[in-house]
Design a protein around this motif. Structure first.
Motif, mmCIF file in Angstrom:
data_model
loop_
_atom_site.group_PDB
_atom_site.id
_atom_site.type_symbol
_atom_site.label_atom_id
_atom_site.label_comp_id
_atom_site.label_asym_id
_atom_site.label_seq_id
_atom_site.Cartn_x
_atom_site.Cartn_y
_atom_site.Cartn_z
ATOM 1 N N ILE A 263 0.841 -1.199 0.000
ATOM 2 C CA ILE A 263 0.000 0.000 0.000
ATOM 3 C C ILE A 263 0.878 1.252 0.000
ATOM 4 C CG2 ILE A 263 -1.617 1.361 1.387
ATOM 5 C CD1 ILE A 263 -2.972 -1.276 2.164
ATOM 6 N N GLY A 264 1.950 1.221 0.793
ATOM 7 C CA GLY A 264 2.869 2.354 0.804
ATOM 8 C C GLY A 264 3.513 2.576 -0.546
ATOM 9 N N TYR A 265 3.916 1.488 -1.192
ATOM 10 C CA TYR A 265 4.513 1.584 -2.526
ATOM 11 C C TYR A 265 3.501 2.134 -3.532
ATOM 12 C CZ TYR A 265 6.453 0.094 -7.022
ATOM 13 O OH TYR A 265 6.918 0.074 -8.307
ATOM 14 N N MET A 266 2.276 1.625 -3.487
ATOM 15 C CA MET A 266 1.241 2.048 -4.434
ATOM 16 C C MET A 266 0.903 3.530 -4.291
ATOM 17 S SD MET A 266 -1.247 -1.286 -4.111
ATOM 18 C CE MET A 266 -2.562 -0.619 -5.135
ATOM 19 N N SER A 267 1.038 4.043 -3.076
ATOM 20 C CA SER A 267 0.719 5.463 -2.847
ATOM 21 C C SER A 267 1.773 6.393 -3.440
ATOM 22 C CB SER A 267 0.581 5.729 -1.348
ATOM 23 O OG SER A 267 1.843 5.653 -0.701
ATOM 24 N N GLU A 268 2.937 5.842 -3.804
ATOM 25 C CA GLU A 268 4.024 6.652 -4.360
ATOM 26 C C GLU A 268 4.250 6.394 -5.852
ATOM 27 O OE1 GLU A 268 7.389 5.680 -1.973
ATOM 28 O OE2 GLU A 268 6.584 6.604 -0.142
ATOM 29 N N ARG A 269 3.897 5.234 -6.321
ATOM 30 C CA ARG A 269 4.165 4.836 -7.699
ATOM 31 C C ARG A 269 3.106 5.416 -8.646
ATOM 32 N NH1 ARG A 269 7.965 3.110 -11.397
ATOM 33 N NH2 ARG A 269 7.102 1.560 -12.822
ATOM 34 N N LYS A 278 -4.991 4.245 -7.094
ATOM 35 C CA LYS A 278 -6.281 4.748 -7.564
ATOM 36 C C LYS A 278 -6.899 3.838 -8.632
ATOM 37 C CE LYS A 278 -5.796 8.219 -4.836
ATOM 38 N NZ LYS A 278 -6.474 8.159 -3.524
ATOM 39 N N PHE A 279 -6.163 2.816 -9.058
ATOM 40 C CA PHE A 279 -6.704 1.893 -10.061
ATOM 41 C C PHE A 279 -7.590 0.855 -9.368
ATOM 42 C CE2 PHE A 279 -2.968 3.563 -12.243
ATOM 43 C CZ PHE A 279 -3.471 3.809 -13.517
ATOM 44 N N GLN A 280 -8.829 0.772 -9.833
ATOM 45 C CA GLN A 280 -9.816 -0.050 -9.143
ATOM 46 C C GLN A 280 -9.395 -1.523 -9.035
ATOM 47 O OE1 GLN A 280 -13.815 -1.278 -10.797
ATOM 48 N NE2 GLN A 280 -14.530 0.220 -9.284
ATOM 49 N N ALA A 281 -8.866 -2.077 -10.100
ATOM 50 C CA ALA A 281 -8.489 -3.496 -10.083
ATOM 51 C C ALA A 281 -7.458 -3.779 -8.994
ATOM 52 C CB ALA A 281 -7.950 -3.909 -11.447
ATOM 53 N N LEU A 282 -6.478 -2.869 -8.852
ATOM 54 C CA LEU A 282 -5.448 -3.059 -7.837
ATOM 55 C C LEU A 282 -6.011 -2.837 -6.438
ATOM 56 C CD1 LEU A 282 -2.361 -1.331 -9.524
ATOM 57 C CD2 LEU A 282 -3.259 -3.649 -9.833
ATOM 58 N N ARG A 283 -6.835 -1.827 -6.288
ATOM 59 C CA ARG A 283 -7.458 -1.539 -4.992
ATOM 60 C C ARG A 283 -8.272 -2.735 -4.502
ATOM 61 N NH1 ARG A 283 -8.322 4.069 -3.915
ATOM 62 N NH2 ARG A 283 -10.474 3.745 -3.240
#
Length: 389
Positions: A263-269, A278-283
């Motif tokens: 989650i931390g990585y996704m918030s920066e990438r 913010k991509f629904q499939a990943l969320r």
């Protein structure tokens, strides 16, 4: 974290243990992972801080605390990027030492349990054999009584701390004609003549020392029999509940760590002009895994609470290990994918975590064995009972 199970004292312990790990352990992790050897000083530091004596009697240097301190100990060890280091610590504290405390006499507790709590001696539990795997009753190692001694012959494998150890807690056949009723438990000093330990090269858990150990006419005093002769199998089965819950707690903790990191990585990438969280499939993938991990955690805590009340929770512990280790593997696989190419790089924690996690469905009894045990209990209505010492 649940206030049902954790008090302010628990939370304070978690905070202090986190600080200890960051200061005393984390700076050495990469070295230990590369060399495959954990420096001896860290056991002593754990002992000095009381971390090996959390739920052991005060008479031997322990603190006699409830099992949720052990839960914290296990969970935080899974979050420092080395399940191998974690395994070395908990295998000493909750595999070997559990038998010392439960079946050892006063001499053994004074000479081995107390130094183990202090971090002065390291222990290893030796059950699995090269030809036996999860078939404990089929072991071939023998302990034949001769006068006031036992002579041990055979071999054990996949033994965590097998080379580091100062002593072994060994299961061996004292009666080769009696199946599982012929197994006994012994304490064996690791430096005795006739013992040789060979370090094994593993896919994961690189920091931990896993060994194959051979016993060639090893002579031990008869007083090193722990508990009653022939009662080894029920002793082992009784302690498997704790071992399986340890494996389950480790699993939900590393799954939780993988999710937090990802989650931390996704918030920066960023990709295509926006953060990938913010991509629904990943969320949706992340929250599905988070839900699975949380379900496991709640179940594991409930089982620990019952074990803490001395209930016999072999079914629940078996279910916990079966489910939690699979959920952890699935979660970590997806989290590595979220990092893309970086997930495959050794400098990121998911690569090592994926290797380390793969042992979950194997160690302490494979998932297939867990399913068969549960089949006997649920379908065949088999009723397992605790050992009576």
């Amino acid at each position: 974290m649940s206030s049902i199970h954790f008090t302010e004292e628990h939370n304070s312990f978690r905070s202090s243990f986190k600080d200890f790990l960051q200061k005393e352990v984390v700076p050495h992790i990469e070295k230990w992972e590369k060399t495959g050897t954990i420096d001896r000083f860290i056991w002593k530091k754990f002992g000095d801080m009381g971390f090996f004596g959390l739920n052991y009697p005060e008479a031997y240097g322990g603190m006699n605390l409830d099992l949720f301190y052990t839960v914290i100990f296990l969970e935080e060890l899974q979050k420092i990027k080395s399940s191998g280091f974690a395994a070395a610590m908990w295998a000493h504290a909750y595999l070997a030492m559990t038998h010392l405390n439960a079946e050892g006499d006063e001499r053994i507790k004074q000479d081995y349990l107390a130094p183990s709590i202090a971090g002065d001696k390291i222990g290893a539990l030796c059950i699995t054999e090269p030809f036996g795997g999860s078939d404990v009753a089929g072991m071939r190692t023998t302990a034949i009584k001769q006068g006031d001694t036992y002579i041990i012959n055979g071999s054990k494998t996949f033994i965590t701390n097998g080379v580091y150890a100062d002593y072994y807690v060994i299961a061996a056949k004292t009666n080769t004609e009696s199946g599982n009723k012929g197994i006994s438990i012994f304490l064996v000093d690791a430096d005795l003549k006739g013992i040789s330990a060979t370090k094994l090269d593993k896919l994961g858990w690189r920091a931990s020392d896993t060994a194959e150990i051979a016993f060639d006419n090893v002579e031990i005093p008869a007083e090193n029999l722990m508990g009653e002769e022939g009662k080894g199998f029920p002793y082992i089965m009784q302690h498997f509940a704790l071992e399986r819950l340890i494996m389950a707690i480790n699993a939900h903790a590393r799954g939780e760590y993988a999710i937090e990191y990802t989650i931390g990585y996704m918030s920066e990438r960023e990709a295509f002009g926006k953060k990938i969280d913010k991509f629904q499939a990943l969320r949706h993938t992340i929250v599905e895994h988070a839900t699975e991990v949380e379900h496991c955690k709640v179940f594991n805590y409930a089982a620990i609470a019952r074990l803490n009340q001395k209930e016999y929770v072999v079914k629940e512990a078996t279910m916990a290990k079966l489910k939690s280790t699979k959920v952890a593997d699935d979660t970590i696989y997806s989290c590595l994918q979220m990092l893309g190419g970086y997930g495959y790089m050794e400098e990121y924690p998911l690569a090592r975590l994926s290797r380390d996690s793969r042992l979950g469905p194997i160690g302490g009894g494979t998932s297939e064995i867990m399913k068969e045990i549960l089949s006997k209990m649920i379908i065949d209505k088999q009723n397992y009972q605790p050992a009576v010492k």
